[in-house]
Design an enzyme around this catalytic site. Structure first.
Site, short mmCIF file in Angstrom:
data_model
loop_
_atom_site.label_atom_id
_atom_site.label_comp_id
_atom_site.label_asym_id
_atom_site.label_seq_id
_atom_site.Cartn_x
_atom_site.Cartn_y
_atom_site.Cartn_z
N ASP A 136 -1.96 13.49 -0.81
CA ASP A 136 -1.01 12.39 -0.87
C ASP A 136 -0.23 12.34 0.44
O ASP A 136 0.39 13.33 0.84
CB ASP A 136 -0.04 12.60 -2.04
CG ASP A 136 1.02 11.52 -2.13
OD1 ASP A 136 0.67 10.33 -1.97
OD2 ASP A 136 2.20 11.85 -2.34
N THR A 137 -0.27 11.20 1.11
CA THR A 137 0.52 11.00 2.33
C THR A 137 1.76 10.18 2.00
O THR A 137 1.79 9.47 0.99
CB THR A 137 -0.30 10.27 3.41
OG1 THR A 137 -0.71 8.98 2.90
CG2 THR A 137 -1.54 11.07 3.79
N ARG A 179 -9.62 5.92 -2.66
CA ARG A 179 -8.41 6.75 -2.65
C ARG A 179 -8.87 8.20 -2.50
O ARG A 179 -9.71 8.67 -3.25
CB ARG A 179 -7.63 6.56 -3.95
CG ARG A 179 -6.39 7.45 -4.09
CD ARG A 179 -5.37 7.16 -3.01
NE ARG A 179 -4.06 7.75 -3.29
CZ ARG A 179 -3.75 9.03 -3.05
NH1 ARG A 179 -4.65 9.84 -2.55
NH2 ARG A 179 -2.53 9.47 -3.31
N ARG A 218 -9.71 2.03 -8.03
CA ARG A 218 -10.13 2.53 -6.72
C ARG A 218 -11.13 3.66 -6.88
O ARG A 218 -11.04 4.46 -7.82
CB ARG A 218 -8.91 3.01 -5.93
CG ARG A 218 -7.90 1.92 -5.64
CD ARG A 218 -6.68 2.45 -4.91
NE ARG A 218 -5.95 3.43 -5.71
CZ ARG A 218 -4.77 3.94 -5.37
NH1 ARG A 218 -4.19 3.56 -4.24
NH2 ARG A 218 -4.17 4.82 -6.14
N ASP A 263 -3.92 7.74 2.99
CA ASP A 263 -4.85 8.24 1.98
C ASP A 263 -5.64 7.14 1.26
O ASP A 263 -6.32 7.40 0.27
CB ASP A 263 -4.11 9.09 0.94
CG ASP A 263 -2.91 8.36 0.33
OD1 ASP A 263 -2.98 7.12 0.17
OD2 ASP A 263 -1.90 9.01 0.02
N GLU A 299 4.40 7.14 1.81
CA GLU A 299 4.13 5.71 1.63
C GLU A 299 4.57 4.88 2.83
O GLU A 299 5.67 5.05 3.35
CB GLU A 299 4.85 5.18 0.38
CG GLU A 299 4.33 5.73 -0.93
CD GLU A 299 2.93 5.25 -1.25
OE1 GLU A 299 2.47 4.29 -0.60
OE2 GLU A 299 2.29 5.82 -2.15
#
Length: 278
Positions: free
Chosen positions: A93-94, A88, A138, A70, A96
């Site tokens: 949300d992927t 971002r 970001r 992401d 980590e």
């Protein structure tokens, strides 16, 4: 008799004049209504933004590097000058894969590799929402590759969950949730392990035996450095140190471990650039 005839004739003339005036007034009112209708028509068209205007809000860019599923680095022109930004993706949300404080989470490398295959070196478009940046500076955006929004592709394939829903950046949250429901029903990737992806994040502890599809040597407990006299596939035949996470490596004083050096392993090199724990 003459006076009566004169009176009658005058009366008829007066009535005829009155009718003429009424006809003129009716004609004028009708013309006025037509003019008002014609004048109102253009304002309706002006209030509807054209497709060209809407598409112009997207920023052409090129993906120079995929950090993880992401997060990417892109370059674009601003005021005639080349500029690079870290972006971002909004509302997704992927797992980590590069966080130095966390081991590689289940399906993190799958999501990262999918993003690299789809985006690296590709021309894309960025669509901003209301707030442009997060607390890390970001650029927050929806990313388009061709006619597809990549945020949606991650959700559709089960590589990401809907998350970080912070108004006013909620433009597509409802349709994102609908896409997520379909991936859940199909049990794709992150949804293939019950209770792994939840509202508050990813729970790798629910994965059987602590072994994950994307990081098979990762455990759910805090590991300690292991010294072995056997060579690994990424080091020489000399004794080496194996780190199971960047957090562990950093605690031992190891940073930016290059490929071939003791402690390097592919699972710690999330962007596959030959440098782990950078």
């Amino acid at each position: 008799m003459i006076s009566v005839r004169v009176y009658t004739k005058a009366k008829r003339q007066l009535i005829a004049a009155g009718l003429s005036v009424l006809m003129l007034l009716a004609t004028a009112c009708s013309a006025s209504e037509v003019e008002n209708t014609q004048a109102a028509a253009p304002s309706t068209k002006v209030s509807q933004p054209s497709a060209a205007i809407q598409s112009s809000k997207r920023i052409p860019a090129k993906v120079t590097r995929v950090v993880d599923g992401d997060t990417m680095k892109v370059s674009f022109n601003e005021g005639g000058k080349a500029k690079e930004e870290t972006i971002r993706l909004l509302l997704v949300d992927t797992p980590e894969s590069v966080d130095p404080e966390k081991p590689v989470q289940p399906f993190a490398l799958e999501a990262s590799n999918y993003a690299k295959t789809m985006l690296t070196g590709k021309d894309v478009q960025l669509e901003l929402d209301v707030s442009e940046r997060d607390k890390y500076g970001r650029l927050l955006c929806y990313l388009y590759i061709g006619d597809n929004m990549f945020n949606e592709l991650l959700l559709e394939n089960g590589y990401a969950r809907v998350a970080y829903i912070y108004p006013p950046n909620v433009k597509y949250v409802d349709q994102f949730r609908e896409i997520q429901k379909k991936a859940q029903q199909k049990a794709l990737n992150i949804w293939s392990v019950e209770n792994y992806a939840q509202e508050d994040g990813y729970h790798e502890g629910v994965v059987k035996g602590g072994v994950t599809p994307s990081a098979k040597s990762t455990t759910t407990t805090t590991p300690k450095p292991v010294t072995t006299s056997k060579p690994t596939t990424t080091t020489t035949s000399k004794p080496s140190v194996i780190y199971n996470s960047c957090k562990e490596a950093n605690a031992a004083g190891a940073y930016q471990i290059k490929k071939g050096e003791p402690g390097y392993s592919a699972k710690l090199d999330g962007d596959n650039d030959g440098i782990a724990c950078e």
